[in-house]
Enzyme design. Sequence first.
Site, PDB file in Angstrom:
ATOM      1  N   ASP A 157       0.851  -1.197   0.000  1.00  0.00           N
ATOM      2  CA  ASP A 157       0.000   0.000   0.000  1.00  0.00           C
ATOM      3  C   ASP A 157       0.877   1.234   0.000  1.00  0.00           C
ATOM      4  OD1 ASP A 157      -3.285   0.341   0.769  1.00  0.00           O
ATOM      5  OD2 ASP A 157      -2.015   2.130   0.883  1.00  0.00           O
ATOM      6  N   ARG A 213     -18.349   9.400 -13.037  1.00  0.00           N
ATOM      7  CA  ARG A 213     -17.876   8.049 -13.295  1.00  0.00           C
ATOM      8  C   ARG A 213     -16.601   8.098 -14.153  1.00  0.00           C
ATOM      9  NH1 ARG A 213     -18.223   3.571 -16.278  1.00  0.00           N
ATOM     10  NH2 ARG A 213     -18.669   1.677 -15.105  1.00  0.00           N
ATOM     11  N   HIS A 252     -20.100  -5.991 -14.022  1.00  0.00           N
ATOM     12  CA  HIS A 252     -20.219  -5.754 -12.583  1.00  0.00           C
ATOM     13  C   HIS A 252     -20.891  -4.403 -12.428  1.00  0.00           C
ATOM     14  CE1 HIS A 252     -19.418  -6.012  -8.386  1.00  0.00           C
ATOM     15  NE2 HIS A 252     -18.556  -5.017  -8.353  1.00  0.00           N
TER      16      HIS A 252
HETATM   17  N1  LIG Z   1     -14.686  -6.068  -8.132  1.00  0.00           N
HETATM   18  C1  LIG Z   1     -15.535  -6.017  -7.130  1.00  0.00           C
HETATM   19  O1  LIG Z   1     -16.481  -6.797  -7.048  1.00  0.00           O
HETATM   20  C2  LIG Z   1     -15.330  -4.986  -6.043  1.00  0.00           C
HETATM   21  C3  LIG Z   1     -16.043  -5.059  -4.831  1.00  0.00           C
HETATM   22  C4  LIG Z   1     -15.791  -4.128  -3.842  1.00  0.00           C
HETATM   23  C5  LIG Z   1     -14.856  -3.111  -4.055  1.00  0.00           C
HETATM   24  N2  LIG Z   1     -14.225  -3.036  -5.254  1.00  0.00           N
HETATM   25  C6  LIG Z   1     -13.237  -2.002  -5.538  1.00  0.00           C
HETATM   26  O2  LIG Z   1     -12.007  -2.340  -4.893  1.00  0.00           O
HETATM   27  C7  LIG Z   1     -11.255  -1.162  -4.709  1.00  0.00           C
HETATM   28  C8  LIG Z   1     -10.755  -1.094  -3.262  1.00  0.00           C
HETATM   29  O3  LIG Z   1     -11.859  -0.941  -2.390  1.00  0.00           O
HETATM   30  P1  LIG Z   1     -11.584  -0.695  -0.839  1.00  0.00           P
HETATM   31  O4  LIG Z   1     -12.900  -0.679  -0.171  1.00  0.00           O
HETATM   32  O5  LIG Z   1     -10.523  -1.628  -0.361  1.00  0.00           O
HETATM   33  O6  LIG Z   1     -10.980   0.774  -0.882  1.00  0.00           O
HETATM   34  P2  LIG Z   1     -10.038   1.454   0.210  1.00  0.00           P
HETATM   35  O7  LIG Z   1     -10.067   2.902  -0.063  1.00  0.00           O
HETATM   36  O8  LIG Z   1     -10.391   0.951   1.561  1.00  0.00           O
HETATM   37  O9  LIG Z   1      -8.582   0.881  -0.145  1.00  0.00           O
HETATM   38  C9  LIG Z   1      -7.874   1.243  -1.275  1.00  0.00           C
HETATM   39  C10 LIG Z   1      -6.403   1.197  -0.881  1.00  0.00           C
HETATM   40  O10 LIG Z   1      -5.620   1.359  -2.077  1.00  0.00           O
HETATM   41  C11 LIG Z   1      -4.455   2.071  -1.677  1.00  0.00           C
HETATM   42  N3  LIG Z   1      -3.817   2.636  -2.869  1.00  0.00           N
HETATM   43  C12 LIG Z   1      -4.263   3.654  -3.650  1.00  0.00           C
HETATM   44  N4  LIG Z   1      -3.366   3.862  -4.642  1.00  0.00           N
HETATM   45  C13 LIG Z   1      -2.357   2.976  -4.476  1.00  0.00           C
HETATM   46  C14 LIG Z   1      -1.156   2.690  -5.170  1.00  0.00           C
HETATM   47  N5  LIG Z   1      -0.811   3.378  -6.267  1.00  0.00           N
HETATM   48  N6  LIG Z   1      -0.364   1.694  -4.714  1.00  0.00           N
HETATM   49  C15 LIG Z   1      -0.716   1.002  -3.620  1.00  0.00           C
HETATM   50  N7  LIG Z   1      -1.845   1.222  -2.920  1.00  0.00           N
HETATM   51  C16 LIG Z   1      -2.650   2.203  -3.346  1.00  0.00           C
HETATM   52  C17 LIG Z   1      -4.985   3.127  -0.709  1.00  0.00           C
HETATM   53  O11 LIG Z   1      -3.947   3.661   0.079  1.00  0.00           O
HETATM   54  C18 LIG Z   1      -5.990   2.302   0.075  1.00  0.00           C
HETATM   55  O12 LIG Z   1      -5.437   1.755   1.260  1.00  0.00           O
HETATM   56  C19 LIG Z   1     -12.176   0.010  -5.108  1.00  0.00           C
HETATM   57  O13 LIG Z   1     -11.899   0.378  -6.438  1.00  0.00           O
HETATM   58  C20 LIG Z   1     -13.561  -0.620  -5.022  1.00  0.00           C
HETATM   59  O14 LIG Z   1     -14.498   0.049  -5.810  1.00  0.00           O
HETATM   60  C21 LIG Z   1     -14.430  -3.955  -6.233  1.00  0.00           C
END
Ligand SMILES: NC(=O)c1ccc[n+]([C@@H]2O[C@H](COP(=O)([O-])OP(=O)(O)OC[C@H]3O[C@@H](n4cnc5c(N)ncnc54)[C@H](O)[C@@H]3O)[C@@H](O)[C@H]2O)c1
Length: 453
Positions: free
Chosen positions: A158, A213, A300
Amino acid sequence: MTVHGADSVDEAHAAGGRLVVGRSDIVTPLARERARDLGVEIVVDAGGTSPAAPPTPPPPASRLADPLPAAGSTPAIPRTATLFDSPPPATSPSPALHRRGAPLPPQVRIDRLIDDRAPGPAAEPVGRVTVVGAGNVGMITAMRLAESDRIDEVVLVDIAGDRAAGIALDITHASPLLGFSTRVRGVRTLAEAGVSEYVVITAGKARTPGMSRTDLVDTNAAIVGALTADAVATSPDAVLLIVTNPLDEMTQHAWQVSGLPTDRVIGMAGVLDSSRFEALSALAAGVHPDRVDAVALGSHGAEMVLPVSRATVAGRPITDVLPGPMIDELVDRARNSGAEVVGLLKSGSAFFAPGLSAARMVLAMIDQSDDVLAATVAPAGQYGITAGYVGLPVRLNRSGLAQIVEVPLSDAELAELRGAAASIAERVQALDTVGARPLDTVGARPLDTVGAR
Ligand SMILES: NC(=O)c1ccc[n+]([C@@H]2O[C@H](COP(=O)([O-])OP(=O)(O)OC[C@H]3O[C@@H](n4cnc5c(N)ncnc54)[C@H](O)[C@@H]3O)[C@@H](O)[C@H]2O)c1
């Protein structure tokens, strides 16, 4: 620790057909596949070192105190208690079922309908899985992967200071409670994580008020693109599992940037969306969730396709068990489940089911489970689709996508699925990607058709 790639297998083949590896060595998915193709036996040297291997730099030092003992040196983990530990009832308490009163046919699940081909070789633990993004989703994914005890080391990456190290330490503190010996490490970059067999990308931003978006797509495409390039540079043989939203676009974007074949870049959405529909249907029908089988395809998002013709409750078509209007409501609610959770949480989005879904996919690859799961992949002709990435039923193996499985759909469902693929392709085209690459190879595989009910 030595990383054995396909070259090591070729050398072992030339030298007589056995590749001796140390206990802490990593054998890449490609190397395993090549070994299978060439009939090279991979033997783990009890002494723990790989005699013929050239010296390689040690893995990056752990930010944690003492690494835990290697996987395999501790007893098998006890199963975690769940809400559903009691066996599923033999018959459904659903009033609808009792009204009909018919004897139940044998339970038919999509993941058990498939042919009875020989199982793959006994799955050994893998060396390293890296989860990028130690946010809500990433930490649950890492937790579940660590708990599985199927991986020597899980690394969280992270960008936010020492967050990954903190989460890794916290997960490690749970190892005596859950009885796992997986090493868990937290770092800031993929290079520090080291060579991995699987890289799960959950890093990205969530949509904030006032953000369109398109803004979100551009922001997350920049993050996912840069991380994909780093992942491939560090782990050229890895399978990439994309989780960041918008999932369909991000998966295809990652594939574009990666230069990898489509079967090594896969998106997670269908496992989660199927689970949401199954959970809601189980509540509605009053049955154990294991008695509901459904699959979510398409996108999705708004173009999610939940083929009711494939859904069963206790082995019976869902349409025999629940009234039509209720099924329509369940489909709608499943499609909007993400938004429903966001609305309740007020900040942030769902993470337990998403994190567990990503882990489920990694473990299906590691264990070559033969289950049919929904995943975002690039078909080359299956379901009449060649437009790009879209959610379809698949089998996974250690090298990523093993097979796209064709299940019979109604004409309307098939039309919906093709419509979803076309809409995703339009959105991907609007994304400023690094230049179009032709979709490749997967279509060369034989199509599978599951016997119709
Ligand atoms: N595919 C699916 O079904 C699904 C389901 C739920 C969430 N999501 C997606 O998953 C993603 C994460 O969700 P979340 O709730 O964990 O968000 P979150 O904000 O809790 O976590 C995201 C993390 O990414 C880190 N980050 C950002 N840029 C970075 C980089 N360049 N290098 C390393 N780390 C970096 C941030 O510091 C943060 O800790 C979001 O895009 C969300 O929409 C997808």
